[in-house]
Design a protein around this motif. Structure first.
Motif, mmCIF file in Angstrom:
data_model
loop_
_atom_site.group_PDB
_atom_site.id
_atom_site.type_symbol
_atom_site.label_atom_id
_atom_site.label_comp_id
_atom_site.label_asym_id
_atom_site.label_seq_id
_atom_site.Cartn_x
_atom_site.Cartn_y
_atom_site.Cartn_z
ATOM 1 N N LYS A 226 -0.002 3.899 0.605
ATOM 2 C CA LYS A 226 0.881 2.903 1.213
ATOM 3 C C LYS A 226 1.502 3.414 2.517
ATOM 4 C CE LYS A 226 5.239 0.604 0.019
ATOM 5 N NZ LYS A 226 6.089 0.324 -1.151
ATOM 6 N N HIS A 227 1.352 2.642 3.571
ATOM 7 C CA HIS A 227 1.999 2.939 4.847
ATOM 8 C C HIS A 227 2.807 1.722 5.280
ATOM 9 C CE1 HIS A 227 0.064 6.780 6.348
ATOM 10 N NE2 HIS A 227 -0.489 6.577 5.160
ATOM 11 N N GLU A 228 3.985 1.980 5.810
ATOM 12 C CA GLU A 228 4.854 0.865 6.206
ATOM 13 C C GLU A 228 4.959 0.767 7.721
ATOM 14 O OE1 GLU A 228 8.298 -0.064 3.618
ATOM 15 O OE2 GLU A 228 7.902 1.930 2.793
ATOM 16 N N PRO A 266 4.360 8.006 5.455
ATOM 17 C CA PRO A 266 5.156 8.080 4.223
ATOM 18 C C PRO A 266 5.523 9.523 3.891
ATOM 19 C CG PRO A 266 2.845 7.724 3.692
ATOM 20 C CD PRO A 266 2.951 7.662 5.186
ATOM 21 N N GLU A 267 6.621 9.692 3.122
ATOM 22 C CA GLU A 267 7.086 11.053 2.793
ATOM 23 C C GLU A 267 6.239 11.716 1.708
ATOM 24 O OE1 GLU A 267 11.773 11.224 3.592
ATOM 25 O OE2 GLU A 267 11.138 9.461 2.436
ATOM 26 N N PRO A 269 3.338 10.186 -0.316
ATOM 27 C CA PRO A 269 2.534 9.026 -0.718
ATOM 28 C C PRO A 269 1.782 9.249 -2.034
ATOM 29 C CG PRO A 269 1.455 10.217 1.055
ATOM 30 C CD PRO A 269 2.792 10.852 0.873
ATOM 31 N N PHE A 286 12.159 3.325 4.507
ATOM 32 C CA PHE A 286 11.307 3.253 5.689
ATOM 33 C C PHE A 286 12.094 2.713 6.890
ATOM 34 C CE2 PHE A 286 8.971 0.269 8.426
ATOM 35 C CZ PHE A 286 8.200 1.182 9.131
ATOM 36 N N ALA A 311 3.975 -3.600 4.414
ATOM 37 C CA ALA A 311 3.223 -2.417 4.013
ATOM 38 C C ALA A 311 1.756 -2.772 3.921
ATOM 39 C CB ALA A 311 3.715 -1.915 2.660
#
Lengths: 388, 92
Positions: A226-228, A266-267, A269, A286, A311
């Motif tokens: 997941k990337h925001e 992400p920190e 993921p 985020f 996301a």
């Protein structure tokens, strides 16, 4: 004889670009299946960036070719230029440590050798060119003018429309439940419990690909991450390049439409292999991390309104490169997925090369090392220039 | 009522005619119309235009409004446009 010569699963950039290129080569009856609508998955959630500033010769060469294609795409696909929104304001890559600075500079040598004319800029030179930036902690940067932006939605729609014009059948809101093989060879795909026959099947459904491959017993090391991302209200053009840091993981760009689009890696993921685990919910964390990073590097953004955050999934592989090519265990089955955050920008060139590969032509750029067996053999293709 | 003069999306200046043309081109869901026209992507976040577009789609497809295809709801904050500095401060 099968109903279709080629069935493509997935209506993202990879699927539609390959469908178009195949149809252009008169590859026969082509069916593209998409569980929602064209561009609904990772392509349509992406940050719209295109760049050739990579670290490996392999990726620089491929992206050089992809940029060439983007520069002529509107004409090739007969689609309005102002909708493709090609913007070549450059990528400005900032280094936040001595070591990162050295690494960036060493990549520029490779880029120059391949005809990607990236400039090396000192902090003073960056300030002179881009006075909007706050360069606290920056050691220097690299800039390549031909990098920039294209609209992922319209680019994908443009390919889909051109493919349809050439006779490709595209069925949206049609979920492929599984692949079907018979006597060790691909037979087709299953939709609503029924078989649709295809001589060849290409799986190009991003993070959903490994799950689908399992239905014929093929294990592909590919997962969703997941990337925001967020976008602001539109403003008059105020800043030209995509500004990006690989070490902090942020990227920020003003789109031709005027809005600023930005993300930060992400920190911690999770690696999702099963689509039932995929989570697209936006997080408060985020917003905080992104707003801090963005207002720090571009203070002019402080009073700019955020209008939307969302996301999407990076479709990751162990070496952050695509997995491309035929699946030996199931003749007739192919995969093109795993863009690892770069699926959109590589899309035009991957589509072209996959069409060659599927039709058994000589590959005009050797991408055979991106085969799925490289992981078993330990022949990974490492790329250092990845965000997040 | 001239569809050229009826504004459906004030944020992105999209008329009823634009919406109808896109539907005719085959963009027959809210999610697709949003992506092809930018309708709903402006500061209002679709709060003005969404229901108008859904009604137009329902009429075109000749189905009840709740049968117009949409992808599973994904909430995309913020509810109201909010400056970056608000969140940057919170994060400190």
């Amino acid at each position: 004889m099968s109903t279709y010569d080629i069935i493509i699963v997935g209506g993202g950039i990879t699927g539609v670009a390959t469908a178009y290129e195949l149809a252009k080569k008169k590859a026969g009856r082509i069916l593209l299946l998409e569980k929602e609508f064209v561009s609904a998955g990772s392509t349509g959630s992406c940050a719209a960036g295109i760049r050739a500033q990579f670290g490996t010769e392999f990726n620089i060469g491929l992206m050089k070719r992809s940029l060439d294609k983007f520069e002529h795409l509107a004409r090739e696909l007969d689609y309005p230029e102002d909708k493709i929104e090609l913007w070549q304001g450059g990528y400005l890559v900032l280094a936040y440590s001595e070591k990162e600075w050295e690494n960036l500079k060493s990549r520029v040598e490779v880029q120059h050798r391949l005809g990607i004319m990236t400039e090396i800029l000192t902090v003073e030179e960056i300030i002179a060119r881009f006075p909007q930036l706050n360069l606290n902690g920056v050691y220097g940067g690299t800039f390549h003018q031909r990098d920039g932006h294209a609209d992922p939605l319209h680019t994908t729609f443009a390919y889909a429309r051109a493919a349809r014009r050439l006779g490709v059948e595209i069925r949206e809101w049609t979920r492929v439940e599984g692949l079907v093989q018979e006597r060790g060879k691909i037979r087709g795909v299953k939709v609503n419990g029924e078989l649709i026959e295809g001589e060849k099947v290409l799986v190009a459904c991003g993070a959903w690909s490994s799950h689908l491959m399992k239905t014929v017993g093929v294990e592909i090391p590919l997962w969703g991450e997941k990337h925001e991302i967020l976008i602001t209200e539109p403003l008059e053009r105020a800043f030209a390049p995509m500004v990006i840091s690989f070490s902090i993981g942020y990227y920020i760009q003003q789109r031709p439409h005027g809005s600023f689009i930005m993300g930060i890696g992400p920190e911690n993921p999770a690696h999702w292999h099963d689509p039932r685990d995929f989570d697209f919910s936006p997080t408060w964390r985020f917003l905080e991390r992104m707003s801090q990073a963005a207002t720090s590097v571009l203070p002019m953004l402080k009073s700019v309104n955020i209008v939307r955050q969302w996301a999407g999934l990076y479709e990751m592989t162990p070496d952050a490169h695509h997995i491309l090519g035929p699946i030996d265990e199931v003749p007739g089955l192919y995969i093109a997925a795993g863009g690892s955050g770069h699926g959109f920008m590589f899309g035009p060139v991957v589509g072209e090369l996959m069409a060659e590969w599927i039709l058994g032509e000589t590959l005009s750029y050797d991408i055979t090392r991106l085969n799925y067996q490289r992981f078993q053999k330990g022949e990974l293709v490492r790329e250092p220039a990845v965000v997040g | 009522m001239d569809p050229k003069k009826v504004i459906i999306c004030r944020c992105e200046d999209i008329t009823l005619e634009d919406v109808r043309n896109a539907i005719k081109e085959g963009y027959t869901s809210w999610d697709q119309l949003k992506r092809v026209l930018r309708i709903g992507m402006g500061p209002c976040g679709g709060k003005t235009c969404r229901i108008l577009v859904l009604r137009e789609l329902a009429q075109h497809l000749n189905v009840p409004i709740d049968e117009v295809k949409t992808r599973p709801t994904v909430v995309r904050p913020p509810l109201r446009a909010t400056p970056l500095k608000v969140f940057a401060k919170e994060g400190k």
